[in-house]
Design an enzyme around this catalytic site. Structure first.
Site, PDB file in Angstrom:
ATOM      1  CD  GLU A 183     -11.114   1.090 -26.814  1.00  0.00           C
ATOM      2  OE1 GLU A 183     -10.919   1.427 -28.000  1.00  0.00           O
ATOM      3  OE2 GLU A 183     -10.190   0.704 -26.059  1.00  0.00           O
ATOM      4  NE  ARG A 185      -7.672   0.237 -26.248  1.00  0.00           N
ATOM      5  CZ  ARG A 185      -7.332  -0.362 -27.374  1.00  0.00           C
ATOM      6  NH1 ARG A 185      -6.135  -0.960 -27.471  1.00  0.00           N
ATOM      7  NH2 ARG A 185      -8.161  -0.372 -28.412  1.00  0.00           N
ATOM      8  CG  HIS A 212      -2.024  -0.987   1.152  1.00  0.00           C
ATOM      9  ND1 HIS A 212      -2.979  -1.109   2.131  1.00  0.00           N
ATOM     10  CD2 HIS A 212      -2.367  -1.901   0.197  1.00  0.00           C
ATOM     11  CE1 HIS A 212      -3.853  -2.049   1.797  1.00  0.00           C
ATOM     12  NE2 HIS A 212      -3.485  -2.549   0.634  1.00  0.00           N
ATOM     13  CB  ALA A 238     -22.508   2.685 -46.200  1.00  0.00           C
ATOM     14  CD  GLU A 275      -1.857   4.171   3.574  1.00  0.00           C
ATOM     15  OE1 GLU A 275      -3.025   4.392   3.950  1.00  0.00           O
ATOM     16  OE2 GLU A 275      -1.579   3.379   2.631  1.00  0.00           O
ATOM     17  CB  ALA A 327     -17.780   2.603 -39.829  1.00  0.00           C
ATOM     18  CD1 TRP A 363      -5.510   4.225 -38.957  1.00  0.00           C
ATOM     19  CD2 TRP A 363      -6.749   3.686 -37.192  1.00  0.00           C
ATOM     20  NE1 TRP A 363      -4.992   3.056 -38.451  1.00  0.00           N
ATOM     21  CE2 TRP A 363      -5.748   2.707 -37.354  1.00  0.00           C
ATOM     22  CE3 TRP A 363      -7.649   3.545 -36.138  1.00  0.00           C
ATOM     23  CZ2 TRP A 363      -5.625   1.606 -36.496  1.00  0.00           C
ATOM     24  CZ3 TRP A 363      -7.523   2.458 -35.294  1.00  0.00           C
ATOM     25  CH2 TRP A 363      -6.523   1.507 -35.477  1.00  0.00           C
ATOM     26  N   GLY A 368     -19.343  -1.751 -29.798  1.00  0.00           N
ATOM     27  CA  GLY A 368     -19.827  -0.847 -30.826  1.00  0.00           C
ATOM     28  C   GLY A 368     -21.105  -0.110 -30.493  1.00  0.00           C
ATOM     29  CB  CYS A 423      -1.817   1.364   6.081  1.00  0.00           C
ATOM     30  SG  CYS A 423      -1.326   0.425   4.621  1.00  0.00           S
TER      31      CYS A 423
END
Length: 360
Positions: A292, A185, A51, A165, A53, A163, A171, A294, A85
């Site tokens: 993330e 992440r 920990h 069609a 402390e 995106a 990207w 869809g 602690c």
């Protein structure tokens, strides 16, 4: 005059280093000050031990006697893998403890503060409490509500498309935005996607080029286990954990053979009960989940009131109505029924714009 808030904010910055690395424990920071000089500092280490402390006391050594401790969460009072602690601070001779928050964990919940006071240590609570609450809101939510904090990320064009069609999406946003996503992440216990994302993109979902010590768990919401186990996730499940949230009555042997962890979740109206799924993740210690996509999973989470924070990365591009929307159908018929969010921040990230919203 001592700037107590400055020392606590220092401790909060240290605590941030533990986000994504310390679950099921909270991310805690500790600073020890003696005679106006910082003599020790620490943060909860990868895996939750030692920990904060204990780390600060180790670095301070004998200089901890008579020191003032600034701790972002109440020192623990229970015996786990290590002694409490609070007892460590007492034994080291710390004279005064400032803590930002009381720990709601029933094993602590004021007992650490009481132990310190009983030993003659002066205790002040609530210093920088709101900052500490925001930092550890995932841990606090798991303990008090049995659910992890959920951050939903969307990367879209100016007209809200993820995106074309045909499904082309790499990207939409630039390299700086993608790097920012990897940083996000890194501060979460898990990265979660739906089965459609796995089928369409065969994603890896790891943190790359950050030198991380502990990768986030990769969670797939897949009621029927449609995703094939021979993709990137299945091939790497023994190296980086993969957890599959699936419905009852499906054969999970192929996924189990990859080393993936299978979690059966009940169905509601033919769909996976996402609240029950998230509760299952919390029951296994998860505090922070980064979703993330869809579009279907995003809509379901928002519609169920399970998203705490929405982060959008918006690119300066327009696809048009034939493109795929960022959020799937939510069944709303009146504007008054649309969920409302509070704007937290907006920042340029390379050529894109990052916006953070909260559901309060």
């Amino acid at each position: 005059m001592t700037d107590h808030s400055a020392h606590m904010r220092h401790a909060l910055q240290l605590a941030m280093r533990g986000l994504g690395n310390v679950w099921p424990n909270p991310a805690v920071g500790c600073v020890l000050v003696n005679g106006g000089r910082i003599v020790g500092r620490g943060w909860t280490q990868t895996g939750g031990r030692p920990h904060a402390e204990r780390m600060a006391l180790y670095h301070a050594g004998a200089a901890a006697r008579g020191a003032v401790a600034y701790v972002t969460l109440e020192p623990c009072a229970h015996h786990g893998m290590t002694p409490p602690c609070a007892a460590g601070l007492i034994e080291a001779g710390v004279s005064h403890v400032f803590s930002a928050l009381t720990d709601p964990d029933p094993r602590v919940a004021g007992k650490g503060h009481a132990m310190l006071r009983a030993a003659g240590v002066k205790v002040d609570e609530g210093l920088c409490a709101e900052e500490a609450r925001v930092l550890n809101r995932g841990f606090l939510k798991r303990v008090t509500q049995g659910l992890p904090l959920v951050t939903l990320k969307l990367a879209t064009t100016l007209d809200g498309r993820i995106a074309t069609a045909s499904g082309e999406s790499r990207w939409i946003t630039g390299a700086d935005a993608r790097r920012a996503v990897h940083l996000m992440r890194m501060t979460h216990d898990a990265v979660m996607v739906g089965s459609g994302t796995v089928l369409a993109d065969d994603p890896d979902l790891t943190v790359r080029d950050m030198g991380v010590m502990r990768q986030p768990v990769r969670v797939v919401v897949d009621s029927g286990l449609r995703a094939a186990p021979f993709g990137r996730l299945g091939q790497t499940a023994r190296d980086v954990p993969v957890w599959m949230l699936h419905g009852p009555g499906v054969d999970g042997q192929d996924w189990a053979a990859t080393g993936a962890h299978l979690i059966k979740v009940p169905l509601v109206a033919g769909h996976l009960d996402l609240r029950a799924g998230l509760a299952a993740l919390a029951a296994q210690g998860m505090t922070r989940v980064f979703c993330e996509g869809g579009a279907g999973l995003a809509a379901a989470l928002i519609g169920a009131g399970l998203v705490d924070e929405l982060v959008t990365f918006t690119a300066g591009a327009v696809i048009g109505a034939e493109g795929r929307g960022a959020v799937g159908p939510m069944g709303l018929h009146a504007l008054a029924d649309a969920p409302r969010l509070r704007l937290v921040s907006q920042t340029a990230v390379g050529g894109d714009v990052q916006t953070v919203w909260r559901f309060d």
